[in-house]
Design a protein around this motif. Structure first.
Motif, short mmCIF file in Angstrom:
data_model
loop_
_atom_site.label_atom_id
_atom_site.label_comp_id
_atom_site.label_asym_id
_atom_site.label_seq_id
_atom_site.Cartn_x
_atom_site.Cartn_y
_atom_site.Cartn_z
N ASN A 114 -4.23 21.98 2.50
CA ASN A 114 -4.47 20.55 2.38
C ASN A 114 -5.68 20.31 1.49
N MET A 115 -5.63 19.31 0.64
CA MET A 115 -6.73 18.99 -0.25
C MET A 115 -6.97 17.49 -0.27
N THR A 116 -8.24 17.11 -0.51
CA THR A 116 -8.64 15.70 -0.50
C THR A 116 -9.42 15.38 -1.76
N PHE A 117 -9.09 14.24 -2.39
CA PHE A 117 -9.74 13.87 -3.64
C PHE A 117 -9.67 12.35 -3.85
N PRO A 118 -10.60 11.79 -4.63
CA PRO A 118 -10.56 10.36 -4.96
C PRO A 118 -9.47 10.11 -5.99
N ALA A 119 -8.83 8.96 -5.91
CA ALA A 119 -7.73 8.65 -6.83
C ALA A 119 -7.66 7.16 -7.10
N LYS A 120 -7.05 6.84 -8.21
CA LYS A 120 -6.74 5.45 -8.52
C LYS A 120 -5.28 5.24 -8.13
N VAL A 121 -5.07 4.41 -7.13
CA VAL A 121 -3.72 4.15 -6.63
C VAL A 121 -3.40 2.68 -6.87
N ASP A 122 -2.35 2.43 -7.62
CA ASP A 122 -1.95 1.06 -7.95
C ASP A 122 -0.54 0.80 -7.48
N VAL A 123 -0.34 -0.39 -6.91
CA VAL A 123 1.00 -0.85 -6.53
C VAL A 123 1.19 -2.22 -7.18
N VAL A 124 2.13 -2.31 -8.09
CA VAL A 124 2.38 -3.54 -8.83
C VAL A 124 3.88 -3.79 -8.89
N ASP A 125 4.31 -4.98 -8.43
CA ASP A 125 5.73 -5.34 -8.45
C ASP A 125 6.56 -4.23 -7.82
N ASN A 126 7.48 -3.66 -8.58
CA ASN A 126 8.35 -2.62 -8.06
C ASN A 126 7.95 -1.23 -8.56
N SER A 127 6.66 -1.01 -8.70
CA SER A 127 6.19 0.28 -9.19
C SER A 127 4.91 0.70 -8.47
N ALA A 128 4.60 1.98 -8.56
CA ALA A 128 3.37 2.52 -7.97
C ALA A 128 2.93 3.70 -8.83
N SER A 129 1.63 3.94 -8.84
CA SER A 129 1.12 5.07 -9.61
C SER A 129 -0.08 5.69 -8.90
N ILE A 130 -0.28 6.97 -9.12
CA ILE A 130 -1.42 7.71 -8.59
C ILE A 130 -2.03 8.52 -9.74
N GLN A 131 -3.32 8.29 -9.99
CA GLN A 131 -4.04 9.03 -11.01
C GLN A 131 -5.28 9.65 -10.37
N ALA A 132 -5.58 10.87 -10.74
CA ALA A 132 -6.76 11.54 -10.18
C ALA A 132 -7.16 12.70 -11.07
N LYS A 133 -8.43 13.10 -10.95
CA LYS A 133 -8.89 14.33 -11.59
C LYS A 133 -9.86 15.02 -10.63
N GLN A 141 0.84 -1.20 0.00
CA GLN A 141 0.00 0.00 0.00
C GLN A 141 0.88 1.25 0.00
N VAL A 142 0.40 2.31 -0.65
CA VAL A 142 1.11 3.58 -0.61
C VAL A 142 0.97 4.18 0.78
N SER A 143 2.09 4.48 1.42
CA SER A 143 2.07 5.02 2.78
C SER A 143 2.38 6.51 2.83
N ALA A 144 3.09 7.00 1.84
CA ALA A 144 3.48 8.40 1.81
C ALA A 144 3.97 8.74 0.41
N GLY A 145 4.32 10.00 0.22
CA GLY A 145 4.84 10.38 -1.08
C GLY A 145 4.81 11.87 -1.30
N ASN A 146 5.52 12.31 -2.29
CA ASN A 146 5.54 13.72 -2.66
C ASN A 146 5.99 13.85 -4.10
N PHE A 147 5.61 14.96 -4.73
CA PHE A 147 6.18 15.26 -6.04
C PHE A 147 6.25 16.76 -6.25
N VAL A 148 7.24 17.15 -7.01
CA VAL A 148 7.53 18.56 -7.26
C VAL A 148 7.19 18.89 -8.71
#
Length: 225
Positions: free
Chosen positions: A168-187, A83-90
Motif C-alpha cells: 500500500n502506498m500514500t501520496f498527494p494527488a490532484k483529483v478532478d471530477v467534472v461532468d462525466n469525467s474524472a482524472s487523477i494526477q500525481a508525482k 467525489q472519487v470513491s474508488a478506482g483501479n488501473f492496470v
C-alpha cells in the motif's frame, strides 16, 4: 552477475526529477496491503489512449539517468456525490519505453535498454506482464507538500502490485471530477526495495549498489463515461 543498468516502474505515472537533493517528488509512504475501497456511484472507464505513467531512474550519484513511459491498459474510476470513491488501473509492463533523449552513450540503444528492463534482471515482464493500482482511500488534503503535483487537493492511498508483490502506498494527488469525467494526477518517488526489486546478491554487489533505489513516478489517469 546481473548487468548494471537503469531501473524503471510501475507502477500508478510519472514526471522527471533528481533522486538526490534536487529530487522533485517526495517519497510515497508505504505500508502493508490494505482493503480496497468499495465502488460506489457511477463507474467511469479509464481512457487508455490519454492516460500514461512516466518514470525516471538513475545510477547512484545521479549518473546516467533514464526516463520514459508505460501505457495504462485498462481500469475504472468510481464517482459518488461528485467525489472519487474508488478506482483501479492496470499498467502494461511490456509497453515500457525508454526516451531516446535519455540515452547519450554511443554504445547504448533505447531498444536494448527496454528489452533489459523487461527481462528477469528487472521486471520479468514475461512472468509479470502487468502491474495494478487499486485505490484504498481518498481523503481531502489539508496542505500540499512543496513537491506535490500542481493543484494537489487529495491524499490517495492504494495497493500497488509490482513484480508480483503488493504494497500500500500514500501520496498527494490532484483529483478532478467534472461532468462525466474524472482524472487523477500525481508525482512521487518510490523505493524499489519495498517491492523486493533487488539486482545484486547483496548490498556489496556492484549490480545492486550502483543503481539508486529511488524511482520517480508521475501518473496521469483519465476516465470518462
Amino acid at each position: 552477475m546481473k548487468k548494471i543498468s537503469v531501473i524503471a516502474l510501475v507502477g500508478v505515472g510519472l514526471l522527471v526529477a533528481s533522486c538526490n537533493k534536487e529530487k522533485s517528488a517526495d517519497t510515497a509512504a508505504t505500508a502493508q496491503e490494505q482493503t480496497v475501497a468499495e465502488s460506489k456511484g457511477e463507474v467511469l472507464a479509464v481512457d487508455a489512449a490519454t492516460s500514461v505513467v512516466n518514470w525516471k531512474a538513475y545510477h547512484k550519484g545521479g549518473m546516467a539517468p533514464r526516463w520514459g513511459t508505460l501505457s495504462v491498459k485498462s481500469g475504472d474510476i468510481s464517482v459518488d456525490g461528485g467525489q472519487v470513491s474508488a478506482g483501479n488501473f492496470v499498467i502494461d509492463m511490456n509497453s515500457i519505453k525508454v526516451d531516446p533523449a535519455s540515452v547519450t552513450e554511443k554504445d547504448k540503444k533505447p531498444a536494448d535498454l527496454e528489452a533489459h528492463l523487461k527481462n528477469p534482471d528487472f521486471f520479468d515482464a514475461a512472468k509479470n506482464p502487468t502491474s495494478e493500482f487499486k485505490i484504498t482511500s481518498v481523503a481531502d488534503l489539508k496542505e500540499a507538500p512543496k513537491d506535490a503535483v500542481a493543484g494537489a487537493n487529495k491524499t490517495v492511498s492504494g495497493n500497488l502490485t509490482l513484480s508480483g508483490k503488493t504494497m500500500n502506498m500514500t501520496f498527494p494527488a490532484k483529483v478532478d471530477v467534472v461532468d462525466n469525467s474524472a482524472s487523477i494526477q500525481a508525482k512521487f518517488t518510490v523505493n524499489r526495495a519495498d517491492w523486493g526489486i533487488k539486482f545484486g546478491t547483496s548490498e556489496a554487489d556492484p549490480a545492486e549498489w550502483m543503481i539508486s533505489k529511488d524511482i520517480e513516478i508521475a501518473i496521469d489517469v483519465k476516465a470518462k463515461k
